[in-house]
Write a protein that holds these residues in place. Structure first.
Motif, mmCIF file in Angstrom:
data_model
loop_
_atom_site.group_PDB
_atom_site.id
_atom_site.type_symbol
_atom_site.label_atom_id
_atom_site.label_comp_id
_atom_site.label_asym_id
_atom_site.label_seq_id
_atom_site.Cartn_x
_atom_site.Cartn_y
_atom_site.Cartn_z
ATOM 1 N N THR A 140 0.903 -1.270 -0.010
ATOM 2 C CA THR A 140 -0.053 -0.051 -0.146
ATOM 3 C C THR A 140 0.769 1.140 -0.053
ATOM 4 O O THR A 140 0.719 2.202 -0.788
ATOM 5 C CB THR A 140 -1.062 -0.162 1.247
ATOM 6 N N ALA A 141 2.062 1.101 0.886
ATOM 7 C CA ALA A 141 2.783 2.329 0.815
ATOM 8 C C ALA A 141 3.628 2.795 -0.598
ATOM 9 O O ALA A 141 3.884 3.536 -1.068
ATOM 10 C CB ALA A 141 3.927 1.908 2.101
ATOM 11 N N ARG A 142 3.913 1.574 -1.130
ATOM 12 C CA ARG A 142 4.632 1.658 -2.404
ATOM 13 C C ARG A 142 3.633 2.203 -3.362
ATOM 14 O O ARG A 142 4.183 2.895 -4.267
ATOM 15 C CB ARG A 142 5.012 0.372 -2.833
ATOM 16 N N PHE A 143 2.131 1.646 -3.298
ATOM 17 C CA PHE A 143 1.307 2.056 -4.605
ATOM 18 C C PHE A 143 1.024 3.677 -4.113
ATOM 19 O O PHE A 143 1.111 4.504 -5.289
ATOM 20 C CB PHE A 143 0.176 1.331 -4.172
ATOM 21 N N ALA A 144 1.116 4.138 -2.889
ATOM 22 C CA ALA A 144 0.793 5.555 -2.640
ATOM 23 C C ALA A 144 1.844 6.422 -3.085
ATOM 24 O O ALA A 144 1.768 7.522 -3.699
ATOM 25 C CB ALA A 144 0.496 5.568 -0.922
ATOM 26 N N ALA A 145 3.303 5.743 -2.944
ATOM 27 C CA ALA A 145 4.417 6.694 -3.314
ATOM 28 C C ALA A 145 4.147 6.965 -4.931
ATOM 29 O O ALA A 145 4.679 7.985 -5.407
ATOM 30 C CB ALA A 145 5.691 5.945 -2.894
ATOM 31 N N ILE A 146 4.111 5.723 -5.723
ATOM 32 C CA ILE A 146 4.143 5.912 -7.174
ATOM 33 C C ILE A 146 2.980 6.321 -7.543
ATOM 34 O O ILE A 146 3.111 7.320 -8.506
ATOM 35 C CB ILE A 146 3.799 4.370 -7.561
ATOM 36 N N GLN A 147 1.865 6.654 -6.818
ATOM 37 C CA GLN A 147 0.685 7.379 -7.381
ATOM 38 C C GLN A 147 1.040 8.843 -6.925
ATOM 39 O O GLN A 147 0.830 9.693 -7.966
ATOM 40 C CB GLN A 147 -0.554 6.949 -6.445
ATOM 41 N N THR A 148 1.823 9.211 -5.931
ATOM 42 C CA THR A 148 2.168 10.712 -5.703
ATOM 43 C C THR A 148 2.897 11.107 -6.758
ATOM 44 O O THR A 148 3.105 12.356 -7.052
ATOM 45 C CB THR A 148 2.640 10.740 -4.258
ATOM 46 N N ILE A 149 4.146 10.238 -7.017
ATOM 47 C CA ILE A 149 5.226 10.419 -8.044
ATOM 48 C C ILE A 149 4.666 10.854 -9.497
ATOM 49 O O ILE A 149 4.796 11.952 -9.988
ATOM 50 C CB ILE A 149 6.146 9.508 -8.215
ATOM 51 N N ILE A 150 3.475 9.890 -9.705
ATOM 52 C CA ILE A 150 2.842 10.215 -11.066
ATOM 53 C C ILE A 150 2.146 11.465 -11.023
ATOM 54 O O ILE A 150 2.319 12.194 -12.165
ATOM 55 C CB ILE A 150 1.768 8.752 -11.357
ATOM 56 N N LEU A 151 1.518 11.841 -9.875
ATOM 57 C CA LEU A 151 0.931 13.057 -9.823
ATOM 58 C C LEU A 151 1.466 14.234 -9.700
ATOM 59 O O LEU A 151 1.322 15.298 -10.787
ATOM 60 C CB LEU A 151 -0.199 13.012 -8.446
ATOM 61 N N LEU A 152 2.570 14.078 -9.304
ATOM 62 C CA LEU A 152 3.667 15.334 -9.433
ATOM 63 C C LEU A 152 4.137 15.498 -10.789
ATOM 64 O O LEU A 152 4.116 16.694 -11.047
ATOM 65 C CB LEU A 152 4.727 15.017 -8.428
ATOM 66 N N VAL A 153 4.385 14.411 -11.464
ATOM 67 C CA VAL A 153 5.016 14.592 -12.866
ATOM 68 C C VAL A 153 3.760 15.081 -13.836
ATOM 69 O O VAL A 153 4.164 15.927 -14.658
ATOM 70 C CB VAL A 153 5.361 13.194 -13.465
ATOM 71 N N VAL A 154 2.619 14.448 -13.718
ATOM 72 C CA VAL A 154 1.524 15.048 -14.471
ATOM 73 C C VAL A 154 1.338 16.590 -14.082
ATOM 74 O O VAL A 154 1.242 17.539 -15.114
ATOM 75 C CB VAL A 154 0.315 14.299 -14.066
ATOM 76 N N GLY A 155 1.397 16.869 -12.862
ATOM 77 C CA GLY A 155 1.501 18.363 -12.309
ATOM 78 C C GLY A 155 2.373 19.147 -13.171
ATOM 79 O O GLY A 155 2.236 20.308 -13.372
ATOM 80 N N MET A 156 3.832 18.814 -12.993
ATOM 81 C CA MET A 156 4.740 19.607 -13.607
ATOM 82 C C MET A 156 4.563 19.601 -15.026
ATOM 83 O O MET A 156 4.796 20.716 -15.571
ATOM 84 C CB MET A 156 6.215 18.664 -13.244
ATOM 85 N N CYS A 157 4.164 18.572 -15.911
ATOM 86 C CA CYS A 157 3.786 18.785 -17.210
ATOM 87 C C CYS A 157 2.786 19.882 -17.603
ATOM 88 O O CYS A 157 2.698 20.637 -18.392
ATOM 89 C CB CYS A 157 3.643 17.452 -17.831
ATOM 90 N N ILE A 158 1.824 19.609 -16.671
ATOM 91 C CA ILE A 158 0.624 20.448 -16.803
ATOM 92 C C ILE A 158 1.109 21.974 -16.816
ATOM 93 O O ILE A 158 0.638 23.041 -17.542
ATOM 94 C CB ILE A 158 -0.547 20.195 -15.973
ATOM 95 N N SER A 159 1.674 22.238 -15.643
ATOM 96 C CA SER A 159 2.691 23.422 -15.351
ATOM 97 C C SER A 159 3.252 24.049 -16.386
ATOM 98 O O SER A 159 3.090 25.405 -16.830
ATOM 99 C CB SER A 159 3.391 23.695 -13.755
ATOM 100 N N VAL A 160 4.227 23.196 -16.951
ATOM 101 C CA VAL A 160 5.076 23.793 -18.345
ATOM 102 C C VAL A 160 4.318 24.026 -19.415
ATOM 103 O O VAL A 160 4.506 25.290 -20.086
ATOM 104 C CB VAL A 160 6.058 22.368 -18.411
ATOM 105 N N PHE A 161 3.248 23.231 -19.594
ATOM 106 C CA PHE A 161 2.339 23.593 -20.986
ATOM 107 C C PHE A 161 1.516 24.764 -20.873
ATOM 108 O O PHE A 161 1.421 25.510 -21.734
ATOM 109 C CB PHE A 161 1.278 22.115 -20.998
ATOM 110 N N LEU A 162 0.932 24.865 -19.526
ATOM 111 C CA LEU A 162 0.318 26.138 -19.123
ATOM 112 C C LEU A 162 1.118 27.440 -19.432
ATOM 113 O O LEU A 162 0.952 28.458 -19.901
ATOM 114 C CB LEU A 162 -0.470 26.066 -17.728
ATOM 115 N N GLY A 163 2.612 27.223 -18.925
ATOM 116 C CA GLY A 163 3.382 28.413 -19.000
ATOM 117 C C GLY A 163 3.858 28.717 -20.298
ATOM 118 O O GLY A 163 3.682 29.899 -20.761
#
Length: 206
Positions: A158-181
């Motif tokens: 569960t902890a590994r899944f939560a960590a992977i999920q958080t990393i994916i969301l961070l990457v997606v968030g960064m990509c969206i931020s770059v695109f919006l920028g």
């Protein structure tokens, strides 16, 4: 951010549950076995003394050990998650009751001066019950250890899944931020470029 907090809380809750239902009961089972062995030792001490004062002291200790045994076993029983564990615990209660009856007889024989009969009973009829009780205790402890390992593996997953999920969301968030920028930059750059071009033409008298 909120999802990360939720995942952290979930892992924390799982760890707390494992501590409450696995770690604490293992400690209780150790206390149960210690109380039982100390009680057996006190019964043997009674057979080795002729002092009524000492006998009364050992009887009080046996009473305390019995209370420790019962209290911890009842608490242990509330954490059981399998039918096998529930069945073993009930059997242990029944075996302990039978054993207590024999020990009372052993003590009474000792107080009556019939020590040979007391020793014969202690190492005779009670041995089968003693072996069954100890086997039940070891089996229940192993059940808890196996359950703790399974729970720990599940919590780690569960902890590994939560960590992977958080990393994916961070990457997606960064990509969206770059695109919006880039999008915002382009939307500003074009009007500004046209304004500069118009200003240059006006300066040239166009």
């Amino acid at each position: 951010g909120l999802l990360s907090v939720f995942n952290i809380q979930k892992v924390d809750e799982l760890d707390e549950k494992m501590y409450r239902t696995m770690t604490v009961p293992l400690g209780e089972m150790v206390t149960i076995m210690e109380s039982y062995q100390r009680m057996r030792g006190n019964v043997k001490d009674i057979l080795l003394t002729s002092s009524q004062t000492d006998i009364d002291d050992y009887k009080n200790r046996i009473k305390q050990r019995n209370e420790e045994f019962e209290t911890n076993l009842k608490s242990f029983q509330t954490t059981l998650l399998t039918e096998e564990g529930v069945k073993l615990t009930q059997e242990l209660f029944n075996q302990k009751e039978q054993y207590d009856d024999i020990m009372k007889t052993v003590i009474q024989l000792a107080e009556d001066g019939r020590r040979e009969d007391a020793i014969a009973l202690l190492y005779g009829d009670s041995e089968n019950i003693r072996a069954a009780m100890e086997n039940a205790c070891h089996t229940m402890m192993q059940i808890k250890i196996d359950a703790a390992k399974t729970t720990a593996d599940s919590n780690a997953q569960t902890a590994r899944f939560a960590a992977i999920q958080t990393i994916i969301l961070l990457v997606v968030g960064m990509c969206i931020s770059v695109f919006l920028g880039l999008f915002i930059s382009a939307s500003i750059k074009n009007p500004v470029g046209k304004l500069v071009e118009a200003s240059q033409k006006m300066a040239e008298g166009d």
